[in-house]
Design a protein around this motif. Structure first.
Motif, PDB file in Angstrom:
ATOM      1  N   GLU A  20       0.820  -1.207   0.000  1.00  0.00           N
ATOM      2  CA  GLU A  20       0.000   0.000   0.000  1.00  0.00           C
ATOM      3  C   GLU A  20       0.856   1.260   0.000  1.00  0.00           C
ATOM      4  OE1 GLU A  20      -2.054  -2.903   2.974  1.00  0.00           O
ATOM      5  OE2 GLU A  20      -0.043  -2.497   2.188  1.00  0.00           O
ATOM      6  N   LEU A  21       1.892   1.284   0.862  1.00  0.00           N
ATOM      7  CA  LEU A  21       2.762   2.454   0.955  1.00  0.00           C
ATOM      8  C   LEU A  21       3.642   2.582  -0.285  1.00  0.00           C
ATOM      9  CD1 LEU A  21       3.856   2.150   4.702  1.00  0.00           C
ATOM     10  CD2 LEU A  21       2.016   3.541   3.754  1.00  0.00           C
ATOM     11  N   ALA A  22       4.171   1.444  -0.761  1.00  0.00           N
ATOM     12  CA  ALA A  22       5.027   1.463  -1.947  1.00  0.00           C
ATOM     13  C   ALA A  22       4.245   1.940  -3.172  1.00  0.00           C
ATOM     14  CB  ALA A  22       5.596   0.072  -2.195  1.00  0.00           C
ATOM     15  N   LEU A  23       3.044   1.422  -3.343  1.00  0.00           N
ATOM     16  CA  LEU A  23       2.214   1.770  -4.487  1.00  0.00           C
ATOM     17  C   LEU A  23       1.887   3.258  -4.510  1.00  0.00           C
ATOM     18  CD1 LEU A  23       0.283   1.171  -6.846  1.00  0.00           C
ATOM     19  CD2 LEU A  23      -1.410   0.406  -5.153  1.00  0.00           C
ATOM     20  N   ALA A  24       1.449   3.775  -3.368  1.00  0.00           N
ATOM     21  CA  ALA A  24       1.073   5.188  -3.296  1.00  0.00           C
ATOM     22  C   ALA A  24       2.272   6.092  -3.585  1.00  0.00           C
ATOM     23  CB  ALA A  24       0.481   5.507  -1.926  1.00  0.00           C
ATOM     24  N   SER A  25       3.444   5.725  -3.049  1.00  0.00           N
ATOM     25  CA  SER A  25       4.628   6.568  -3.253  1.00  0.00           C
ATOM     26  C   SER A  25       5.114   6.524  -4.702  1.00  0.00           C
ATOM     27  CB  SER A  25       5.755   6.146  -2.308  1.00  0.00           C
ATOM     28  OG  SER A  25       6.190   4.827  -2.578  1.00  0.00           O
ATOM     29  N   VAL A  26       5.008   5.361  -5.347  1.00  0.00           N
ATOM     30  CA  VAL A  26       5.407   5.246  -6.755  1.00  0.00           C
ATOM     31  C   VAL A  26       4.468   6.051  -7.644  1.00  0.00           C
ATOM     32  CG1 VAL A  26       5.538   3.665  -8.726  1.00  0.00           C
ATOM     33  CG2 VAL A  26       6.609   3.047  -6.554  1.00  0.00           C
ATOM     34  N   ASP A  27       3.167   5.886  -7.444  1.00  0.00           N
ATOM     35  CA  ASP A  27       2.202   6.613  -8.260  1.00  0.00           C
ATOM     36  C   ASP A  27       2.403   8.120  -8.128  1.00  0.00           C
ATOM     37  OD1 ASP A  27      -0.350   6.668  -9.883  1.00  0.00           O
ATOM     38  OD2 ASP A  27      -1.053   7.730  -8.098  1.00  0.00           O
ATOM     39  N   LYS A  28       2.628   8.609  -6.909  1.00  0.00           N
ATOM     40  CA  LYS A  28       2.839  10.044  -6.689  1.00  0.00           C
ATOM     41  C   LYS A  28       4.117  10.526  -7.364  1.00  0.00           C
ATOM     42  CE  LYS A  28       3.159  13.563  -3.054  1.00  0.00           C
ATOM     43  NZ  LYS A  28       4.318  14.243  -3.659  1.00  0.00           N
ATOM     44  N   ARG A  29       5.196   9.754  -7.225  1.00  0.00           N
ATOM     45  CA  ARG A  29       6.474  10.148  -7.811  1.00  0.00           C
ATOM     46  C   ARG A  29       6.358  10.266  -9.337  1.00  0.00           C
ATOM     47  NH1 ARG A  29      12.147   9.837  -6.094  1.00  0.00           N
ATOM     48  NH2 ARG A  29      13.374  10.311  -7.942  1.00  0.00           N
ATOM     49  N   LEU A  30       5.727   9.273  -9.969  1.00  0.00           N
ATOM     50  CA  LEU A  30       5.609   9.299 -11.425  1.00  0.00           C
ATOM     51  C   LEU A  30       4.697  10.436 -11.890  1.00  0.00           C
ATOM     52  CD1 LEU A  30       5.366   5.487 -12.309  1.00  0.00           C
ATOM     53  CD2 LEU A  30       7.395   6.940 -12.131  1.00  0.00           C
ATOM     54  N   ARG A  31       3.660  10.731 -11.122  1.00  0.00           N
ATOM     55  CA  ARG A  31       2.783  11.853 -11.464  1.00  0.00           C
ATOM     56  C   ARG A  31       3.524  13.178 -11.301  1.00  0.00           C
ATOM     57  NH1 ARG A  31      -2.719  10.585 -11.904  1.00  0.00           N
ATOM     58  NH2 ARG A  31      -3.224   8.443 -11.309  1.00  0.00           N
ATOM     59  N   ASP A  32       4.266  13.314 -10.199  1.00  0.00           N
ATOM     60  CA  ASP A  32       5.004  14.553  -9.955  1.00  0.00           C
ATOM     61  C   ASP A  32       6.028  14.814 -11.063  1.00  0.00           C
ATOM     62  OD1 ASP A  32       3.592  14.949  -7.641  1.00  0.00           O
ATOM     63  OD2 ASP A  32       5.184  14.273  -6.289  1.00  0.00           O
ATOM     64  N   GLU A  33       6.598  13.739 -11.609  1.00  0.00           N
ATOM     65  CA  GLU A  33       7.606  13.883 -12.663  1.00  0.00           C
ATOM     66  C   GLU A  33       6.998  13.935 -14.057  1.00  0.00           C
ATOM     67  OE1 GLU A  33      10.503  10.813 -12.124  1.00  0.00           O
ATOM     68  OE2 GLU A  33      11.225  11.623 -10.227  1.00  0.00           O
ATOM     69  N   GLY A  34       5.672  13.825 -14.138  1.00  0.00           N
ATOM     70  CA  GLY A  34       4.988  13.918 -15.417  1.00  0.00           C
ATOM     71  C   GLY A  34       5.185  12.731 -16.332  1.00  0.00           C
ATOM     72  N   ILE A  35       5.479  11.558 -15.753  1.00  0.00           N
ATOM     73  CA  ILE A  35       5.749  10.383 -16.591  1.00  0.00           C
ATOM     74  C   ILE A  35       4.831   9.202 -16.230  1.00  0.00           C
ATOM     75  CG2 ILE A  35       8.139  10.987 -17.075  1.00  0.00           C
ATOM     76  CD1 ILE A  35       8.988   9.074 -14.841  1.00  0.00           C
ATOM     77  N   ARG A  36       3.742   9.487 -15.506  1.00  0.00           N
ATOM     78  CA  ARG A  36       2.865   8.390 -15.070  1.00  0.00           C
ATOM     79  C   ARG A  36       2.291   7.624 -16.253  1.00  0.00           C
ATOM     80  NH1 ARG A  36       0.658   4.547 -14.288  1.00  0.00           N
ATOM     81  NH2 ARG A  36      -0.804   3.920 -12.644  1.00  0.00           N
ATOM     82  N   ASN A  37       2.002   8.299 -17.351  1.00  0.00           N
ATOM     83  CA  ASN A  37       1.399   7.619 -18.502  1.00  0.00           C
ATOM     84  C   ASN A  37       2.381   6.770 -19.288  1.00  0.00           C
ATOM     85  OD1 ASN A  37      -1.163   8.495 -18.027  1.00  0.00           O
ATOM     86  ND2 ASN A  37      -1.130  10.148 -19.535  1.00  0.00           N
ATOM     87  N   ARG A  38       3.672   6.894 -18.987  1.00  0.00           N
ATOM     88  CA  ARG A  38       4.658   6.082 -19.722  1.00  0.00           C
ATOM     89  C   ARG A  38       4.554   4.599 -19.376  1.00  0.00           C
ATOM     90  NH1 ARG A  38      10.581   9.032 -19.924  1.00  0.00           N
ATOM     91  NH2 ARG A  38       9.892  11.115 -20.587  1.00  0.00           N
ATOM     92  N   VAL A  39       4.076   4.322 -18.175  1.00  0.00           N
ATOM     93  CA  VAL A  39       4.006   2.933 -17.714  1.00  0.00           C
ATOM     94  C   VAL A  39       2.690   2.667 -17.000  1.00  0.00           C
ATOM     95  CG1 VAL A  39       6.496   2.526 -17.446  1.00  0.00           C
ATOM     96  CG2 VAL A  39       5.199   3.552 -15.573  1.00  0.00           C
ATOM     97  N   SER A  40       2.271   1.411 -17.011  1.00  0.00           N
ATOM     98  CA  SER A  40       1.192   0.962 -16.136  1.00  0.00           C
ATOM     99  C   SER A  40       1.819   0.371 -14.883  1.00  0.00           C
ATOM    100  CB  SER A  40       0.327  -0.083 -16.838  1.00  0.00           C
ATOM    101  OG  SER A  40      -0.376   0.492 -17.922  1.00  0.00           O
ATOM    102  N   ILE A  41       1.045   0.351 -13.804  1.00  0.00           N
ATOM    103  CA  ILE A  41       1.529  -0.191 -12.530  1.00  0.00           C
ATOM    104  C   ILE A  41       0.668  -1.379 -12.132  1.00  0.00           C
ATOM    105  CG2 ILE A  41       1.903   0.266 -10.081  1.00  0.00           C
ATOM    106  CD1 ILE A  41       2.318   3.199 -10.757  1.00  0.00           C
ATOM    107  N   VAL A  42       1.330  -2.485 -11.825  1.00  0.00           N
ATOM    108  CA  VAL A  42       0.664  -3.680 -11.306  1.00  0.00           C
ATOM    109  C   VAL A  42       1.114  -3.868  -9.860  1.00  0.00           C
ATOM    110  CG1 VAL A  42       0.288  -6.155 -11.590  1.00  0.00           C
ATOM    111  CG2 VAL A  42       0.703  -4.709 -13.598  1.00  0.00           C
ATOM    112  N   ALA A  43       0.170  -4.001  -8.956  1.00  0.00           N
ATOM    113  CA  ALA A  43       0.479  -4.149  -7.532  1.00  0.00           C
ATOM    114  C   ALA A  43       0.195  -5.574  -7.079  1.00  0.00           C
ATOM    115  CB  ALA A  43      -0.346  -3.166  -6.697  1.00  0.00           C
TER     116      ALA A  43
END
Length: 501
Positions: free
Chosen positions: A357-380
């Motif tokens: 839960e903590l890892a997922l939330a921190s990864v999603d936020k980091r990729l959004r903050d860097e503007g690259i969230r759409n480059r990859v999908s995330i599987v948890a």
């Protein structure tokens, strides 16, 4: 008694008034816990050999058996617990590493259980999934940052390769060898029936299962066992396994006793030899090295397969994911510390890694903050137990989830945590022919499909209750979540508000 003798953890209780000496329990127990005393013409038990798998209880025709946890105890001590004392005694006797199976059983916080879902009332009406359309399909892979239209206003469709799923769930990596052929077939057939994917794990793929290639993710791990061009070309996607939630930072080990017959052929190693995967990939020591493997695999398959990179949830997981998103990979799979395993050092399994839960939330936020969230999908993955966990994981930022232990429980697993012994009484984590045949794939895959269908219906119900009609609208939508009993730092990392706010 011997100096290091340990009292059995479980006791077999037999109702002698019901017992008919049919000896079914003796035949069903691969551990030899049941014994027939010829001279006394009755059954007896060796409690030391009982792993509490429930096989004998389930198969007893007269319900004469039950397994109970022993009430034998050590002198009360909140620091030096009975568990700690037993483990020290075992290591003093063996001089070896303590091995265990399945996921982390320790009493760390389960954040999914401290997160509640929002629900619609008046201003944002709920949706009835029985009468209104509800979209559960998911497409995994890189997505454009904006909609582009041609001169006639039509949307330009120029998407990279994607994995299409009927629902946001996939069956996680479990290798042929760690689990039986019948278990692998059950996973493959269930994935094909449900319109999702299953993962081969790091042991290659039996040739008889190539026919399920459209629903198969093939894995490339550090040992490269069973990896060849036909294997890579057969899958719908390729996963590079960098880490695993149950044992971050270490490699894999399948004992030589399990490297028999078709497993030896599939893994391309001699029978009886241990399959030891090194901790690192010996050609990957940087993101640039990882990028080289990503493009090598794309090149080898003619750029027709999305590439997944699987990592364990560790303390710097957000920075690692940021690098992976720039490596050319299409999907990042994150495995939390409650992820299952066929065998792992107990100390690693129980004390390394962080919650998904903590890892997922921190990864999603980091990729959004860097503007690259759409480059990859995330599987948890790593401890997904129910459809509610699925919905919460998606709202925290996942595109979909991996399930492993839940799938095995659907196949009959009773969580006796003895996978590493190869004596699974339910025919799952074993290669013994007499045990393997206890799992009928015709029966097993149907139970797994039932589970997936049930979860799909529940996911639609929960989405409808939130007034959301598509999984895409739920992804990363933390407004739909509220925390209960969490401190400020935990709420900050999860990116959610406390209940009542």
């Amino acid at each position: 008694m011997a100096a290091f003798d340990i009292y059995p953890e479980y006791e077999i209780v037999r109702n002698n008034e019901r017992c008919t000496n049919c000896r079914v329990c003796e035949k069903q127990c691969a551990n030899g816990a049941h014994i027939f005393l010829t001279d006394k013409n009755r059954m007896a038990a060796d409690d030391d050999k009982c792993v509490n798998c429930h096989r004998c209880v389930a198969m007893c025709p007269v319900r004469a058996l039950k397994i109970v946890k022993t009430n034998h105890t050590f002198r009360e001590n909140l620091y030096w617990t009975g568990k700690s004392i037993k483990e020290i005694k075992r290591q003093a006797e063996s001089g070896g590493v303590l091995l265990s199976s399945m996921g982390n059983p320790e009493t760390y916080p389960v954040y999914f259980d401290k997160i509640l879902l929002n629900a619609s009332q008046v201003t944002n009406p709920s949706i009835d999934p029985l009468r209104e359309p509800m979209e559960t399909r998911v497409y995994l892979g890189s997505k454009p940052d904006k909609v582009v239209r041609d001169e006639k206003g039509r949307i330009k469709i120029d998407l990279p390769l994607h994995i299409k799923l009927s629902m946001p769930v996939m069956l996680s990596a479990m290798s042929y060898g760690s689990i039986s052929y019948n278990a692998h077939e059950s996973l493959a057939r269930a994935a094909a029936e449900a319109g999702i994917m299953y993962n081969t794990g790091e042991g290659g793929l039996h040739e008889d299962l190539y026919r399920y290639g459209k629903n198969t993710i093939v894995q490339v791990a550090s040992g490269r066992f069973g990896v060849h061009s036909r294997y890579l070309s057969n899958g719908a996607a390729i996963e590079i396994k960098m880490g695993q939630g149950a044992k971050p930072g270490i490699g894999g080990h399948l004992p030589g006793s399990k490297i028999v017959g078709d497993i030896s052929k599939t893994r391309m190693i001699p029978e009886g030899s241990d399959a030891i995967s090194p901790a690192p990939h010996h050609d990957i020591y940087s993101i640039e090295d990882l990028s080289q493997l990503v493009y090598s695999l794309k090149e080898a398959t003619g750029y027709t397969k999305p590439i997944i990179v699987k990592i364990a949830a560790v303390h710097n997981v957000a920075a690692i994911a940021s690098g992976i998103a720039r490596s050319g990979a299409d999907i990042i799979a994150i495995d939390g510390f409650r992820g299952g395993t066929g065998a792992a050092p107990a100390r690693i399994r129980d004390h390394v890694g962080i919650p998904i839960e903590l890892a997922l939330a921190s990864v999603d936020k980091r990729l959004r903050d860097e503007g690259i969230r759409n480059r990859v999908s995330i599987v948890a993955g790593g401890g997904i137990r129910s459809s509610a966990d699925v919905v919460k994981a998606i709202a925290l930022g996942a595109d979909c989830v991996y399930i492993g232990t839940a799938a095995l429980i659907a196949l009959g697993c009773h969580m006796c945590r003895s996978c590493h012994t190869g004596k699974c009484n339910w025919g799952i984590a074993t290669q013994r022919e007499d045990l393997v045949k206890r799992l009928n794939p015709d029966w097993g895959y149907k139970r797994l499909v039932n589970l997936l269908n049930a979860w799909k219906h529940e996911i639609m119900e929960m989405m409808g209750g939130m007034g959301i009609n598509a999984i895409e609208s739920l992804r990363g939508n933390r407004l739909m979540l509220r925390g209960v009993g969490l401190n400020e730092k935990e709420l900050e990392i999860l990116g959610i508000k406390h209940a009542g706010e």
